[in-house]
Design an enzyme around this catalytic site. Structure first.
Site, PDB file in Angstrom:
ATOM      1  N   LYS A 157     -48.188  61.927  19.192  1.00 49.72           N
ATOM      2  CA  LYS A 157     -46.761  62.254  19.314  1.00 49.72           C
ATOM      3  C   LYS A 157     -45.963  60.952  19.340  1.00 49.72           C
ATOM      4  O   LYS A 157     -46.013  60.207  20.311  1.00 49.72           O
ATOM      5  CB  LYS A 157     -46.475  63.040  20.606  1.00 49.72           C
ATOM      6  N   GLY A 210     -45.615  53.532  27.037  1.00 48.83           N
ATOM      7  CA  GLY A 210     -44.211  53.822  27.310  1.00 48.83           C
ATOM      8  C   GLY A 210     -43.798  53.221  28.637  1.00 48.83           C
ATOM      9  O   GLY A 210     -44.406  52.250  29.106  1.00 48.83           O
ATOM     10  N   SER A 211     -42.792  53.821  29.237  1.00 46.28           N
ATOM     11  CA  SER A 211     -42.243  53.248  30.462  1.00 46.28           C
ATOM     12  C   SER A 211     -43.171  53.520  31.644  1.00 46.28           C
ATOM     13  O   SER A 211     -43.940  54.485  31.653  1.00 46.28           O
ATOM     14  CB  SER A 211     -40.869  53.856  30.731  1.00 46.28           C
ATOM     15  N   THR A 212     -43.060  52.689  32.650  1.00 41.86           N
ATOM     16  CA  THR A 212     -43.887  52.856  33.850  1.00 41.86           C
ATOM     17  C   THR A 212     -43.553  54.184  34.533  1.00 41.86           C
ATOM     18  O   THR A 212     -44.438  54.877  35.036  1.00 41.86           O
ATOM     19  CB  THR A 212     -43.666  51.651  34.789  1.00 41.86           C
ATOM     20  N   GLY A 215     -45.214  56.868  32.658  1.00 42.97           N
ATOM     21  CA  GLY A 215     -46.651  56.627  32.823  1.00 42.97           C
ATOM     22  C   GLY A 215     -47.178  57.221  34.125  1.00 42.97           C
ATOM     23  O   GLY A 215     -48.281  57.780  34.164  1.00 42.97           O
ATOM     24  N   GLU A 232     -50.360  52.010  28.820  1.00 44.87           N
ATOM     25  CA  GLU A 232     -49.780  50.713  28.424  1.00 44.87           C
ATOM     26  C   GLU A 232     -48.300  50.796  28.766  1.00 44.87           C
ATOM     27  O   GLU A 232     -47.538  51.474  28.079  1.00 44.87           O
ATOM     28  CB  GLU A 232     -49.970  50.477  26.917  1.00 44.87           C
ATOM     29  N   CYS A 264     -42.753  44.832  25.079  1.00 45.06           N
ATOM     30  CA  CYS A 264     -43.337  44.889  26.429  1.00 45.06           C
ATOM     31  C   CYS A 264     -43.870  43.527  26.864  1.00 45.06           C
ATOM     32  O   CYS A 264     -43.983  43.255  28.051  1.00 45.06           O
ATOM     33  CB  CYS A 264     -44.435  45.940  26.475  1.00 45.06           C
ATOM     34  N   GLU A 356     -37.525  45.480  34.117  1.00 46.99           N
ATOM     35  CA  GLU A 356     -37.633  45.362  32.663  1.00 46.99           C
ATOM     36  C   GLU A 356     -36.315  45.815  32.043  1.00 46.99           C
ATOM     37  O   GLU A 356     -35.927  46.982  32.169  1.00 46.99           O
ATOM     38  CB  GLU A 356     -38.773  46.254  32.159  1.00 46.99           C
TER      39      GLU A 356
END
Ligand code: NAD
Length: 456
Positions: A157, A210-212, A215, A232, A264, A356
């Site tokens: 996706k 993707g984003s933390t 995640g 990641e 990243c 970030e």
């Protein structure tokens, strides 16, 4: 109002809608997985050399379409043409590397009294890959190609904003002769298609980039099913510059401006030893002023736009008007432009220095000595990348041993090579992609004991 069943792909350099793509429902995810299951069984039954041959043909097909893929990435993600060509090449090279891995994936035998243990690496089954928008093509490749090479099927996706290159890769896989339903790309929303993939009982593993924040949710849902997951996630990486360093190389602004800072691994915390701080600041001021920001399809452009208005608003929120900063220039619009920026007065514990931002914005912070540099470098929830610049080898080794991050470079800003392991410490992720273990990460290890005892 936006239609939840469709995804509009917007060229971030012009704000023009360049494509409209159906957004997969949860039912469509289920259908894709149901089709992938038999495709995977047949694929895994092939001889490794046959899988490798098809993957090499896929690599050749990608290679023949490099320019088309690169231009698609320029239009849907705003990447500069040079970067986009590199990304298509990275996908091709990873396919070749993974094809070699398919041929070399072997188990072992371990002797035991009365018999032998034979250890196998079996494919997991169907792998779900969820990708972000910042590097649509490489990240689709990193999650998917080693999984395919190890004998798995993949349902991928892509991000809502950038489905086009991933869709084209799936088309090229079919053109190259990969079996139908082995590598399926399903554009869709995270909260519908993404969740359906994560929760599906026949998805044997999730690779999430993707984003933390997302995640964490993905990891929690996988935990409920005891589903393996590779994460990641975000980064806020340091660039540690000691006074004895080659300052010009160390302060390359593209260490944090590459992909308009939507990287990243961007070295967005520029830590400079105090005695060269003023020199560093003057160098960065000149370097930012020289960055060519504009049409990403123009060969001379060095930095393109941000991906979306939402991302532009987010970046702006970290750089209040009048904040002390070094600044380059950027077009006015249309398009989602933000100038290269280095904040010069941000406190080390401020949001700009710790969170970030994911835009062309770095903070410049002084440090006194090695110990201070290590403390500052580690003073963030993240641990993805970092650079260390010094001519003192002992110091380079000490500092690289002390910085808590998965991918460091000494006297270089290089981050990602498909033949070395990649991933994060702390809130930057879980598990590793790429490198020599890329294929085994998509296998289960099975041990079979073979008795050599004769009849009693
Ligand atoms: P995001 O977390 O918003 O979305 C990533 C993907 O997850 C998208 O495909 C999205 O649709 C999907 N998603 C969203 N909610 C979901 C849910 N509940 N369940 C399942 N899937 C869901 O991230 P983004 O804004 O697209 O990407 C930027 C982030 O990615 C940054 O934080 C960046 O650092 C990170 N990133 C990390 C790496 C790495 O290798 N560590 C590489 C690139 C990007």
């Amino acid at each position: 109002m936006t239609d939840p069943h469709q995804l509009q792909v917007v060229n971030p350099a012009t704000e023009e809608i360049i494509a409209t793509v159906p957004a997969a429902s949860a039912e469509e995810v289920n259908t894709a997985v149901a089709r992938a299951v038999p495709a995977q069984r047949a694929w895994a039954a092939l001889a490794p050399a046959d899988r490798a041959r098809l993957l090499r043909r896929f690599a050749d097909t990608v290679d023949a379409h490099t320019e088309e893929l690169a231009l698609l990435e320029v239009r849907e993600a705003g990447h500069t043409l040079g970067n986009a060509r590199w990304e298509a090449g990275n996908a091709r090279d990873l396919l070749l590397y993974a094809a070699g891995g398919a041929e070399r994936l072997t188990g072992s035998q371990i002797p035991a009294p009365g018999g032998w243990n034979v250890t196998f690496h079996e494919p997991l089954g169907v792998v779900g890959v969820i990708a972000p928008w910042n590097f649509p093509m490489p990240i689709a490749a990193w999650g998917s190609f080693p999984a395919l090479a190890a004998g798995n099927a993949v349902v991928l996706k892509p991000a809502e904003t950038t489905p086009l290159t991933a869709l084209r890769l799936a088309g090229l896989a079919l053109e190259a002769g990969l079996p139908e339903h082995l590598f399926q790309v399903l554009p869709g929303h995270g909260h519908t298609a993404g969740r359906a993939l994560v929760d599906h009982p026949d998805i044997a593993k999730i690779v999430f980039t993707g984003s933390t924040r997302t995640g964490h949710e993905v990891a929690e849902r996988c935990a409920r099913l005891l589903k393996p997951v590779t994460l990641e996630l975000g980064g806020k990486s340091p660039n540690i510059v000691f006074a004895d360093a080659d300052l010009k190389a160390a302060l390359d602004p593209f260490s944090f401006l590459d992909n308009a800072g939507q990287d990243c691994c961007a070295r967005t915390r520029v830590l400079v030893q105090r005695e060269v701080y003023d020199e560093a600041r003057a160098h960065l001021a000149d370097a930012l002023a020289a960055v060519v920001v504009g049409d990403p399809a123009d060969e001379k452009t060095q930095m393109g736009p941000l991906i979306s208005r939402a991302q532009l608003d987010r970046v702006r929120s970290y750089v209040p008007d009048g904040a002390p900063a070094l600044r380059g220039t950027a077009p006015d619009g249309p398009g989602f432009w933000f100038p290269p920026t280095v904040l010069t007065d941000a406190a080390p514990d401020s949001p700009a220095a710790r969170e970030e931002i994911f835009g062309p914005v770095a903070v410049l912070l002084p440090f006194d000595d090695e110990r201070d540099a290590i403390r500052l470098a580690n003073d963030t929830p993240y641990g993805l990348s970092g650079s260390i610049w010094t001519r003192d080898l002992g110091r380079a080794l000490r500092v690289s041993g002390a910085v808590r991050a998965g991918n460091l470079s000494v006297n270089s800003h290089s981050s990602v090579r498909y033949w070395t392991p990649f991933g994060g410490f702390k809130q930057s992720g879980l598990g590793r992609e790429l490198g020599p273990d890329a294929l085994t990460a998509f296998t289960e290890t099975k041990n079979v004991f073979l008795s050599t005892e004769g009849p009693a």
